[in-house]
Write an enzyme that holds these catalytic residues in place. Sequence first.
Site, PDB file in Angstrom:
ATOM      1  N   HIS A 222      40.920  29.315  40.842  1.00  0.00           N
ATOM      2  CA  HIS A 222      41.493  28.884  42.120  1.00  0.00           C
ATOM      3  C   HIS A 222      43.010  29.078  42.066  1.00  0.00           C
ATOM      4  O   HIS A 222      43.664  28.622  41.117  1.00  0.00           O
ATOM      5  CB  HIS A 222      41.161  27.416  42.382  1.00  0.00           C
ATOM      6  CG  HIS A 222      41.709  26.940  43.683  1.00  0.00           C
ATOM      7  ND1 HIS A 222      41.126  27.258  44.888  1.00  0.00           N
ATOM      8  CD2 HIS A 222      42.812  26.205  43.970  1.00  0.00           C
ATOM      9  CE1 HIS A 222      41.849  26.726  45.870  1.00  0.00           C
ATOM     10  NE2 HIS A 222      42.870  26.086  45.337  1.00  0.00           N
TER      11      HIS A 222
ATOM     12  N   ARG B 219      32.470  31.799  49.281  1.00  0.00           N
ATOM     13  CA  ARG B 219      31.489  30.959  49.976  1.00  0.00           C
ATOM     14  C   ARG B 219      31.427  29.600  49.291  1.00  0.00           C
ATOM     15  O   ARG B 219      31.457  29.526  48.049  1.00  0.00           O
ATOM     16  CB  ARG B 219      30.080  31.573  49.942  1.00  0.00           C
ATOM     17  CG  ARG B 219      29.972  32.979  50.453  1.00  0.00           C
ATOM     18  CD  ARG B 219      30.423  33.146  51.883  1.00  0.00           C
ATOM     19  NE  ARG B 219      29.670  32.382  52.845  1.00  0.00           N
ATOM     20  CZ  ARG B 219      30.023  32.245  54.127  1.00  0.00           C
ATOM     21  NH1 ARG B 219      31.138  32.813  54.574  1.00  0.00           N
ATOM     22  NH2 ARG B 219      29.292  31.546  54.946  1.00  0.00           N
TER      23      ARG B 219
ATOM     24  N   GLY C 282      37.572  42.155  43.339  1.00  0.00           N
ATOM     25  CA  GLY C 282      37.031  41.919  42.006  1.00  0.00           C
ATOM     26  C   GLY C 282      37.992  42.190  40.862  1.00  0.00           C
ATOM     27  O   GLY C 282      37.559  42.501  39.755  1.00  0.00           O
TER      28      GLY C 282
HETATM   29  C1  GAR Z   1      42.008  35.531  43.554  1.00  0.00           C
HETATM   30  O1  GAR Z   1      43.366  35.335  43.821  1.00  0.00           O
HETATM   31  C2  GAR Z   1      41.311  34.197  43.344  1.00  0.00           C
HETATM   32  O2  GAR Z   1      42.090  33.253  42.688  1.00  0.00           O
HETATM   33  C3  GAR Z   1      41.052  33.794  44.764  1.00  0.00           C
HETATM   34  O3  GAR Z   1      40.660  34.981  45.411  1.00  0.00           O
HETATM   35  C4  GAR Z   1      41.309  36.085  44.788  1.00  0.00           C
HETATM   36  C5  GAR Z   1      40.263  37.129  44.430  1.00  0.00           C
HETATM   37  O4  GAR Z   1      40.845  38.309  43.949  1.00  0.00           O
HETATM   38  N1  GAR Z   1      40.038  32.791  44.838  1.00  0.00           N
HETATM   39  C6  GAR Z   1      40.010  31.831  45.757  1.00  0.00           C
HETATM   40  O5  GAR Z   1      40.840  31.723  46.629  1.00  0.00           O
HETATM   41  C7  GAR Z   1      38.853  30.859  45.626  1.00  0.00           C
HETATM   42  N2  GAR Z   1      38.972  29.807  46.567  1.00  0.00           N
HETATM   43  P1  GAR Z   1      39.978  39.367  43.133  1.00  0.00           P
HETATM   44  O6  GAR Z   1      38.737  39.695  43.976  1.00  0.00           O
HETATM   45  O7  GAR Z   1      40.861  40.558  42.997  1.00  0.00           O
HETATM   46  O8  GAR Z   1      39.617  38.753  41.818  1.00  0.00           O
END
Ligand code: GAR
Length: 195
Positions: free
Chosen positions: A109, A91, A12
């Site tokens: 993304h 998800r 998060g």
């Molecule tokens: C982030 O790098 C976000 O861009 C990616 O997951 C990570 C979450 O980090 N999202 C995806 O890959 C969506 N397909 P966080 O929980 O520390 O924000």
Amino acid sequence: MKRVAILISGGGSNMLRLVEDMTGDHPARPVLVASNDPSAAGLARAERLGIPTASVDHRDFPRDRAGFEAALLKPLLDAQPDIICLAGFMRILTPEFVTRFAGRMLNIHPSLLPSYPGLNTHARAIAAGDREAGVTVHEVTPELDAGPILGQARVPILPDDTPEVLASRVLVHEHLLYPAVLRRFAAGDRSPVML
Ligand code: GAR
């Protein structure tokens, strides 16, 4: 004041940056942080900040995406959000769920969309010999990672980069981009933020 719900699956860090920014003259406030994983570290972080949280474990709904989404919808609708931010929410949402929040759901993304929708974006960019990676914030539409782009930040790929090293370089820019986009979007301005 716009009401923002944030959906997470993990640590998060993007959620935290959005929440930190939503103070003072910001046109929005966080009303809910929800996760598909009850053990997501981001839930505890949100709770410590006094933000209402909810979790609906997707593993309780094997092969039942509609059931999972119906359960997720309950706390979400109770929170009456104007805007939903997917922030590392891992998800895939059904077209029915996405359509219900058309025009008011955002996603971050970790690639320069339209390149590399889906998973393993950094490994794919490195394998392709790209010189540049980045991050995109976009409106969520039924097609995965394909909605209108609301902001992008570009990040160089360096010769010795591993996917992990590149991911951490991109993450720094995610933390700048997402709050900038949400601030603009919540004020009713959908013009893209280019960092
Ligand atoms: C982030 O790098 C976000 O861009 C990616 O997951 C990570 C979450 O980090 N999202 C995806 O890959 C969506 N397909 P966080 O929980 O520390 O924000």
